[in-house]
Design a protein around this motif. Structure first.
Motif, PDB file in Angstrom:
ATOM      1  N   ASN A   1       0.731   2.577   7.078  1.00  0.00           N
ATOM      2  CA  ASN A   1       0.652   1.327   6.322  1.00  0.00           C
ATOM      3  C   ASN A   1       0.921   0.159   7.261  1.00  0.00           C
ATOM      4  O   ASN A   1       1.857   0.195   8.065  1.00  0.00           O
ATOM      5  CB  ASN A   1       1.671   1.319   5.188  1.00  0.00           C
ATOM      6  CG  ASN A   1       1.412   2.428   4.179  1.00  0.00           C
ATOM      7  OD1 ASN A   1       0.754   2.211   3.176  1.00  0.00           O
ATOM      8  ND2 ASN A   1       1.943   3.621   4.453  1.00  0.00           N
TER       9      ASN A   1
ATOM     10  N   ALA B   1      -3.830   0.216   4.174  1.00  0.00           N
ATOM     11  CA  ALA B   1      -3.407   1.612   4.253  1.00  0.00           C
ATOM     12  C   ALA B   1      -4.459   2.446   4.967  1.00  0.00           C
ATOM     13  O   ALA B   1      -5.661   2.181   4.853  1.00  0.00           O
ATOM     14  CB  ALA B   1      -3.161   2.171   2.858  1.00  0.00           C
TER      15      ALA B   1
ATOM     16  N   ASP C   1      -1.867   8.155   2.098  1.00  0.00           N
ATOM     17  CA  ASP C   1      -1.840   6.937   2.913  1.00  0.00           C
ATOM     18  C   ASP C   1      -0.574   6.920   3.757  1.00  0.00           C
ATOM     19  O   ASP C   1       0.391   6.202   3.479  1.00  0.00           O
ATOM     20  CB  ASP C   1      -1.900   5.704   2.012  1.00  0.00           C
ATOM     21  CG  ASP C   1      -3.216   5.603   1.260  1.00  0.00           C
ATOM     22  OD1 ASP C   1      -4.209   6.193   1.726  1.00  0.00           O
ATOM     23  OD2 ASP C   1      -3.245   4.956   0.198  1.00  0.00           O
TER      24      ASP C   1
ATOM     25  N   THR D   1       0.817  -1.221   0.000  1.00  0.00           N
ATOM     26  CA  THR D   1       0.000   0.000   0.000  1.00  0.00           C
ATOM     27  C   THR D   1       0.847   1.266   0.000  1.00  0.00           C
ATOM     28  O   THR D   1       0.305   2.372   0.056  1.00  0.00           O
ATOM     29  CB  THR D   1      -0.928   0.009   1.230  1.00  0.00           C
ATOM     30  OG1 THR D   1      -0.127  -0.161   2.407  1.00  0.00           O
ATOM     31  CG2 THR D   1      -1.952  -1.117   1.140  1.00  0.00           C
TER      32      THR D   1
ATOM     33  N   ASP E   1      -5.687   6.319   5.195  1.00  0.00           N
ATOM     34  CA  ASP E   1      -5.623   7.632   4.562  1.00  0.00           C
ATOM     35  C   ASP E   1      -5.884   8.695   5.620  1.00  0.00           C
ATOM     36  O   ASP E   1      -6.963   8.749   6.206  1.00  0.00           O
ATOM     37  CB  ASP E   1      -6.665   7.710   3.447  1.00  0.00           C
ATOM     38  CG  ASP E   1      -6.580   9.004   2.652  1.00  0.00           C
ATOM     39  OD1 ASP E   1      -5.913   9.951   3.115  1.00  0.00           O
ATOM     40  OD2 ASP E   1      -7.193   9.069   1.566  1.00  0.00           O
TER      41      ASP E   1
END
Length: 761
Positions: A461, A471, A458, A424, A473
């Motif tokens: 992770n 991930a 993101d 991610t 955000d």
């Protein structure tokens, strides 16, 4: 003109450097060799700021580092006086150190002279004449008496007594010659008692000259373009011969002139005939720095591959000779597992911009042996910001890059490189395998691997133990962190409760609760965090769950790390101490903090950008140590990182000039119970003068030691998993032979343990 006002009086200034070999170890790189001195049985090789001595018959090494008393400054030249076994080391800052009889003497007169600007103090070359050492410097020529250990005269040889950068000096047929960078070649009658008068020096050639060297019945000079000149009458005339480039080092011995340039080494006889010419070694090109020849053997210094020994009759017979050490001295990140140390080489500026990118691989120290992995062996990743070791499998490490994502490195082999295609992680530019910036990662107690990315949406992770990535955000709530021109993330920690906390370069501290997807934040406002500023360079959670927050201007402590996520989080606090005058002040005020580590006794080891390293008591109220360049073997006061090996008690300091290790008290993390308590050594045998370690303790356990009759001789409360006893009683005297009872109880008195220690005097 009264020239005496131009004389630099270099007062006798010799002091003995301190030897730190009892508690410290130097872990320096010897790959960059700057100068070489050779005797029949030994070769002295000067690296950036340390020396290794190669014993030719036994093919063994000894090293001389800051632990033995060297300054840690950048070396520019060395000289060995075989008759008296004196090694003279000259530095770029003008310091001289003399190593004799295993003692290092500091000669600080040039370094400390205020009338010479710092850019004019470099030591460029040594030449001996009986007991006098002539020193070519960036201000002129200084004379040092090696027998009396004091300075003699100093010559400013430019017009009107101006300072000239003297690259090389030579004595030939009664004259002293000086090849300068500023004003050609100058000479004077060496028997003239008034050489301190600049008017007694004459310029015999214009131009820029690197070297002047006598050979047989001639004296030669080399200009900065590699042109070779010979003395004809009162000036040097071109011989018509030209080296491939200017000279970095030239020595004359046995009627041969050995010249080293960046891409060549050549040996000429007195007739200017080439006896040996080296541009590569078995087809491999090196950057050469110096060369020293004796008989049919030549020792060549290189810029990054140590020293090479060649047979001048057959250059295919070659051997790389270098003392064991890491790839380079500029250590940026350190990580430890039991009896192992990992070193990463990368860098970034105040805003976590890694350009210009650096590629130097990684170094691994295991059981006192170094393995250096090249750039190609780590997939050519750049700017390694930190290294994370899997606590369940120490052979699995993760190299975090500020340009190429994360590289999984298992058993010394690059396995998986995580980036935009298989994780991610995102890049700060439109989809790219590069510009994936990861400053920090860690494992939580459940085995999840967490990493923070920089300047992307993101930010957080997570890779779970099964290998799946997720991930988070953060751009909706913290848009300042996303985009190539936005703030960077810095350091990541995960609390025992599983909350993720990370620092930023301009948005303070941000916390994330993965259980309910909630966020919390601390900034530099009262009742909103009370940080010093919103630049957070370092975060550490200690054994009591307190969050220690480092910035470029000092320190704050939040007394419950998880409280950031509460509805009304408390403010972080400064630690207030009293200075030597009893005046309250803030601990580490205005210090740029680069790392905070917690040892097994919950003490805090703190690295700073300009004041060395500190060890504080668990609360921070007591300063136990401050290690600096002046009172320890630290080669620099810029300490980039600290790592603690709890198995050995060694504390590693990574600086911009090398790594040193301090043998501290062996500590360990607190145990859950007292089942595995033990003491060592036990028994304490005659001649032992160290500390007895009592290990396997719970935090805040109470330890009482009594003699066999029940008299209390020692008492302590643990601040971690172990404590030390120096086998002395409360009156400071060593206890006598006998059996001593060890009574241990947990902080809540629910669990107790009884053991014995035998002392034999």
């Amino acid at each position: 003109m009264n020239y005496r006002f131009l004389i630099l009086l270099l007062i006798v200034a010799v002091g003995q450097a301190q030897d730190f070999t009892e508690q410290w170890t130097g872990l320096f790189s010897f790959n960059q060799i700057l100068d070489i001195e050779q005797t029949d049985g030994k070769v002295y090789a000067a690296s950036e700021n340390a020396i290794f001595v190669y014993d030719i018959p036994t093919r063994s090494f000894t090293t001389i580092t800051t632990v033995n008393g060297l300054s840690g400054d950048l070396i520019s030249q060395i000289f060995y006086r075989e008759t008296e076994d004196q090694l003279v080391i000259g530095y770029q800052n003008g310091l001289l150190q003399i190593v004799q009889d295993d003692v290092v003497l500091d000669v600080v007169a040039i370094r400390d002279k205020q009338v010479i600007t710092p850019d004019r103090k470099r030591i460029n070359e040594f030449k001996q004449n009986d007991g006098l050492l002539y020193i070519a410097t960036d201000f002129g020529i200084a004379l040092y008496d090696l027998d009396r250990l004091e300075f003699n005269d100093t010559y400013f040889i430019g017009d009107n007594g101006a300072q000239l950068r003297v690259n090389s000096i030579e004595m030939f047929e009664g004259f002293l010659y000086a090849a300068t960078e500023d004003d050609g070649i100058r000479r004077a009658d060496i028997s003239d008692p008034f050489l301190i008068d600049f008017e007694n020096w004459s310029r015999i050639n214009a131009g820029v000259f690197d070297e002047v060297a006598a050979l047989d019945n001639e004296v030669f000079a080399i200009d900065n373009a590699g042109g070779l000149y010979s003395l004809a009458g009162n000036s040097f005339q071109p011989t018509g011969y030209r080296f491939p480039s200017g000279s970095l080092d030239a020595t004359s011995l046995d009627n041969e002139l050995t010249v080293a340039g960046q891409n060549y080494v050549q040996i000429l006889d007195a007739g200017q005939n080439i006896r040996t010419s080296i541009t590569d070694v078995n087809g491999i090109s090196y950057r050469f720095t110096s060369a020293n020849v004796s008989g049919n053997e030549i020792y060549i210094g290189t810029f990054e591959n140590g020293m090479i020994r060649l047979d001048t009759q057959d250059s295919s017979i070659a051997e790389i000779i270098v003392a064991d050490g890491p790839t380079r001295n500029r250590a940026f990140s350190l990580s430890t597992s039991p009896n192992e140390l990992w070193v990463g080489y990368g860098d970034y500026n105040l805003f976590y911009d890694p350009f210009p990118l650096e590629q130097f691989g990684v170094s691994h120290l295991e059981e006192d042996v170094w393995i250096n992995y090249s750039t190609s062996e780590v997939n050519n990743i750049s700017s390694i910001s930190s290294i994370t070791i899997n606590p369940e499998n120490p052979d699995e490490v993760y190299l975090n890059s500020m340009h190429n994502g994360i590289l999984q490195f298992v058993d010394g082999t690059a396995t998986t490189q995580y980036g935009i295609n298989n994780s991610t992680l995102n890049s700060i530019l439109p989809p790219s395998a590069e510009f994936v910036r990861v400053p920090s990662s860690t494992f939580d107690d459940a085995g999840n691997f967490w990493a923070i990315a920089s300047q992307v949406s993101d930010v957080i992770n997570k890779r779970n133990p099964s290998g799946s990535w997720e991930a988070i955000d953060v751009s909706e709530g913290y848009s300042e962190l996303a985009g190539s021109n936005k703030e960077s993330t810095t350091k990541l920690v995960v609390t025992r409760a599983g909350n993720v906390i990370f620092g930023t370069t301009g948005q303070g501290v941000i916390a994330y609760n993965p259980n309910n997807n909630s966020y919390g934040r601390l900034i530099d406002e009262i009742q909103r965090g009370n940080l010093i500023n919103n630049y957070v360079s370092e975060l550490t959670v200690d054994q009591n769950g307190q969050l220690w927050i480092g910035s470029n201007l000092g320190l704050r402590v939040l007394f419950n790390a998880n409280s950031i996520l509460s509805e009304n989080p408390p403010d972080a606090r400064a630690i207030i101490i009293e200075d030597v005058n009893g005046i309250p002040r803030e601990l580490l005020a205005d210090e740029a903090i680069l790392d905070i580590e917690v040892d097994g006794n919950n003490r805090k080891w703190i690295a700073t950008a300009s004041s060395g390293a500190f060890l504080f008591s668990p609360s921070g109220q007591e300063t136990i140590f401050q290690f600096t360049k002046n009172n320890s073997p630290l080669p620099s006061n810029t300490v980039n990182d600290i790592a603690i090996d709890e198995a050995t008690g060694k504390v590693y300091f990574g600086t911009d000039n090398g790594i040193v290790a301090f043998q501290g008290d062996r500590t360990s993390q607190p145990s859950e119970n007292l089942e595995n308590v033990y003491a060592f050594p036990n028994p304490v045998k005659p001649g032992f003068d160290g500390n007895v370690t009592i290990d396997g303790l719970t935090d805040r356990a109470r330890i009482k030691i009594t003699d066999i009759e029940g008299n209390l001789v020692f008492e302590i409360v643990s601040q971690g998993g172990s404590v030390q006893w120096d086998t002395r009683s409360f009156n400071g005297n060593q206890v006598s032979s006998g059996v001593y009872m060890l009574f241990i109880s947990t902080d809540d008195n629910i669990e107790t343990k009884v053991s014995k220690i035998m002392v034999i005097r």
